[in-house]
Design a protein around this motif. Structure first.
Motif, PDB file in Angstrom:
ATOM      1  N   ASP A 142       0.805  -1.222   0.000  1.00 27.57           N
ATOM      2  CA  ASP A 142       0.000   0.000   0.000  1.00 27.57           C
ATOM      3  C   ASP A 142       0.838   1.273   0.000  1.00 27.57           C
ATOM      4  OD1 ASP A 142       0.839  -0.826   2.544  1.00 27.57           O
ATOM      5  OD2 ASP A 142      -0.750   0.296   3.551  1.00 27.57           O
ATOM      6  N   ILE A 143       2.077   1.197   0.485  1.00 24.99           N
ATOM      7  CA  ILE A 143       2.923   2.398   0.559  1.00 24.99           C
ATOM      8  C   ILE A 143       4.258   2.247  -0.177  1.00 24.99           C
ATOM      9  CG2 ILE A 143       1.925   3.199   2.724  1.00 24.99           C
ATOM     10  CD1 ILE A 143       4.529   2.134   4.110  1.00 24.99           C
ATOM     11  N   GLY A 144       4.589   1.023  -0.595  1.00 24.75           N
ATOM     12  CA  GLY A 144       5.873   0.772  -1.229  1.00 24.75           C
ATOM     13  C   GLY A 144       6.878   0.222  -0.239  1.00 24.75           C
ATOM     14  N   TYR A 145       8.082  -0.041  -0.720  1.00 25.26           N
ATOM     15  CA  TYR A 145       9.098  -0.694   0.099  1.00 25.26           C
ATOM     16  C   TYR A 145      10.396   0.099   0.115  1.00 25.26           C
ATOM     17  CZ  TYR A 145       6.020  -4.717  -0.166  1.00 25.26           C
ATOM     18  OH  TYR A 145       4.946  -5.547  -0.076  1.00 25.26           O
ATOM     19  N   LEU A 146      11.170  -0.164   1.132  1.00 25.20           N
ATOM     20  CA  LEU A 146      12.505   0.398   1.290  1.00 25.20           C
ATOM     21  C   LEU A 146      13.396  -0.718   1.806  1.00 25.20           C
ATOM     22  CD1 LEU A 146      13.835   3.591   2.308  1.00 25.20           C
ATOM     23  CD2 LEU A 146      14.085   1.969   4.145  1.00 25.20           C
ATOM     24  N   SER A 147      14.551  -0.873   1.215  1.00 29.50           N
ATOM     25  CA  SER A 147      15.532  -1.839   1.706  1.00 29.50           C
ATOM     26  C   SER A 147      16.793  -1.089   2.096  1.00 29.50           C
ATOM     27  CB  SER A 147      15.855  -2.890   0.650  1.00 29.50           C
ATOM     28  OG  SER A 147      14.750  -3.747   0.444  1.00 29.50           O
ATOM     29  N   VAL A 148      17.507  -1.631   3.096  1.00 26.84           N
ATOM     30  CA  VAL A 148      18.660  -0.950   3.670  1.00 26.84           C
ATOM     31  C   VAL A 148      19.856  -1.899   3.697  1.00 26.84           C
ATOM     32  CG1 VAL A 148      19.561   0.189   5.732  1.00 26.84           C
ATOM     33  CG2 VAL A 148      17.148   0.430   5.142  1.00 26.84           C
ATOM     34  N   ALA A 149      21.021  -1.370   3.348  1.00 26.91           N
ATOM     35  CA  ALA A 149      22.275  -2.119   3.474  1.00 26.91           C
ATOM     36  C   ALA A 149      23.221  -1.257   4.285  1.00 26.91           C
ATOM     37  CB  ALA A 149      22.867  -2.421   2.109  1.00 26.91           C
ATOM     38  N   GLU A 150      23.340  -1.538   5.568  1.00 24.94           N
ATOM     39  CA  GLU A 150      24.243  -0.763   6.414  1.00 24.94           C
ATOM     40  C   GLU A 150      25.596  -1.447   6.464  1.00 24.94           C
ATOM     41  OE1 GLU A 150      21.482   1.686   9.398  1.00 24.94           O
ATOM     42  OE2 GLU A 150      21.748  -0.403   9.968  1.00 24.94           O
ATOM     43  N   GLN A 151      26.621  -0.618   6.607  1.00 30.13           N
ATOM     44  CA  GLN A 151      28.005  -1.070   6.524  1.00 30.13           C
ATOM     45  C   GLN A 151      28.303  -2.284   7.399  1.00 30.13           C
ATOM     46  OE1 GLN A 151      30.105   0.970   4.283  1.00 30.13           O
ATOM     47  NE2 GLN A 151      30.800  -1.106   4.275  1.00 30.13           N
ATOM     48  N   ALA A 152      27.904  -2.264   8.618  1.00 27.32           N
ATOM     49  CA  ALA A 152      28.283  -3.339   9.545  1.00 27.32           C
ATOM     50  C   ALA A 152      27.328  -4.528   9.490  1.00 27.32           C
ATOM     51  CB  ALA A 152      28.351  -2.795  10.965  1.00 27.32           C
ATOM     52  N   GLN A 153      26.265  -4.432   8.717  1.00 24.69           N
ATOM     53  CA  GLN A 153      25.281  -5.517   8.663  1.00 24.69           C
ATOM     54  C   GLN A 153      25.104  -5.991   7.228  1.00 24.69           C
ATOM     55  OE1 GLN A 153      21.850  -3.585  10.202  1.00 24.69           O
ATOM     56  NE2 GLN A 153      22.579  -3.576  12.298  1.00 24.69           N
ATOM     57  N   LEU A 154      25.091  -7.268   7.026  1.00 24.12           N
ATOM     58  CA  LEU A 154      24.825  -7.938   5.756  1.00 24.12           C
ATOM     59  C   LEU A 154      25.940  -7.827   4.725  1.00 24.12           C
ATOM     60  CD1 LEU A 154      21.035  -7.126   5.239  1.00 24.12           C
ATOM     61  CD2 LEU A 154      22.036  -9.202   6.185  1.00 24.12           C
ATOM     62  N   LEU A 155      26.489  -6.651   4.504  1.00 25.90           N
ATOM     63  CA  LEU A 155      27.575  -6.530   3.534  1.00 25.90           C
ATOM     64  C   LEU A 155      28.878  -7.000   4.174  1.00 25.90           C
ATOM     65  CD1 LEU A 155      26.772  -3.099   1.860  1.00 25.90           C
ATOM     66  CD2 LEU A 155      26.382  -5.382   0.938  1.00 25.90           C
ATOM     67  N   PRO A 156      29.568  -7.942   3.560  1.00 27.62           N
ATOM     68  CA  PRO A 156      30.772  -8.512   4.168  1.00 27.62           C
ATOM     69  C   PRO A 156      32.040  -7.687   3.934  1.00 27.62           C
ATOM     70  CG  PRO A 156      30.237  -9.690   2.169  1.00 27.62           C
ATOM     71  CD  PRO A 156      29.157  -8.661   2.353  1.00 27.62           C
ATOM     72  N   PHE A 157      31.897  -6.429   3.541  1.00 30.83           N
ATOM     73  CA  PHE A 157      33.061  -5.585   3.278  1.00 30.83           C
ATOM     74  C   PHE A 157      32.646  -4.122   3.383  1.00 30.83           C
ATOM     75  CE2 PHE A 157      31.132  -6.855  -0.775  1.00 30.83           C
ATOM     76  CZ  PHE A 157      30.769  -5.617  -1.295  1.00 30.83           C
ATOM     77  N   ARG A 158      33.649  -3.263   3.437  1.00 34.99           N
ATOM     78  CA  ARG A 158      33.432  -1.816   3.425  1.00 34.99           C
ATOM     79  C   ARG A 158      33.307  -1.375   1.968  1.00 34.99           C
ATOM     80  NH1 ARG A 158      36.518   2.875   3.206  1.00 34.99           N
ATOM     81  NH2 ARG A 158      35.736   4.528   4.534  1.00 34.99           N
ATOM     82  N   ILE A 159      32.297  -0.599   1.635  1.00 34.14           N
ATOM     83  CA  ILE A 159      32.055  -0.168   0.263  1.00 34.14           C
ATOM     84  C   ILE A 159      33.043   0.931  -0.130  1.00 34.14           C
ATOM     85  CG2 ILE A 159      30.406   0.896  -1.322  1.00 34.14           C
ATOM     86  CD1 ILE A 159      28.194  -0.262   0.506  1.00 34.14           C
ATOM     87  N   GLU A 160      33.762   0.699  -1.218  1.00 39.72           N
ATOM     88  CA  GLU A 160      34.689   1.685  -1.768  1.00 39.72           C
ATOM     89  C   GLU A 160      34.194   2.264  -3.093  1.00 39.72           C
ATOM     90  OE1 GLU A 160      37.603   2.963  -0.587  1.00 39.72           O
ATOM     91  OE2 GLU A 160      37.266   1.900   1.295  1.00 39.72           O
ATOM     92  N   ARG A 161      33.261   1.536  -3.735  1.00 42.74           N
ATOM     93  CA  ARG A 161      32.787   1.987  -5.052  1.00 42.74           C
ATOM     94  C   ARG A 161      31.363   1.491  -5.249  1.00 42.74           C
ATOM     95  NH1 ARG A 161      34.412  -0.715 -10.442  1.00 42.74           N
ATOM     96  NH2 ARG A 161      35.520  -2.071  -9.014  1.00 42.74           N
ATOM     97  N   VAL A 162      30.552   2.288  -5.914  1.00 39.10           N
ATOM     98  CA  VAL A 162      29.197   1.906  -6.305  1.00 39.10           C
ATOM     99  C   VAL A 162      29.055   2.245  -7.783  1.00 39.10           C
ATOM    100  CG1 VAL A 162      26.733   2.364  -5.987  1.00 39.10           C
ATOM    101  CG2 VAL A 162      28.265   2.371  -3.996  1.00 39.10           C
TER     102      VAL A 162
END
Length: 137
Positions: free
Chosen positions: A16-36
């Motif tokens: 009814d309102i849509g969705y939002l997904s989150v990828a925080e640095q210390a959770q789920l991603l197994p590395f620190r993001i240097e490039r997107v």
């Protein structure tokens, strides 16, 4: 050696309102993001990727559309992943050959652990097999 695997990001909201997904640095991603980076308007007949990395690890997300990702471990083990929901990501570790094929409206978002460096790419399949053959048990 780590194999590719799917990551399910939180899916907050509703139809009814849509969705939002989150990828925080210390959770789920197994590395620190240097490039997107993101890939879009790729014709369905084109196969992209066709490379492996010496040290880069990344997570691919189909922000829109469908992406077929084929991965090959140095051992020859093949996996095919269908990314068709923006709350799913595919972790691709170093040393994994990968190709992507996109639906017409697909948008791929990539979170990457390293800045771009051409020397990190193995772009020839025969070289990929040769480089990692000596590292197999």
């Amino acid at each position: 050696m780590t194999k590719p695997y799917l990551i399910e990001f939180p899916r907050l909201g509703g139809p009814d309102i849509g969705y939002l997904s989150v990828a925080e640095q210390a959770q789920l991603l197994p590395f620190r993001i240097e490039r997107v980076f993101w890939t879009y308007y790729t014709p369905e007949t084109i196969v992209r990727g066709r490379h492996a990395h010496y040290r880069t690890e990344q997570v691919l997300v189909a922000a829109a559309g469908r992406i077929l990702v084929t991965t090959e471990m140095p051992s020859g083990e093949l996996q095919v992943y269908v990314l068709d929901s923006p709350h799913l990501g595919l972790y691709i570790p170093p040393h994994v050959w990968h190709t992507m094929q996109y639906s017409e409206a697909a948008v791929q978002l990539a979170f990457v652990a390293t800045p771009y460096e051409e020397a990190d790419y193995i772009r020839e399949y025969t070289e990929f097999k040769k480089v990692w053959a000596s590292k197999q048990p």
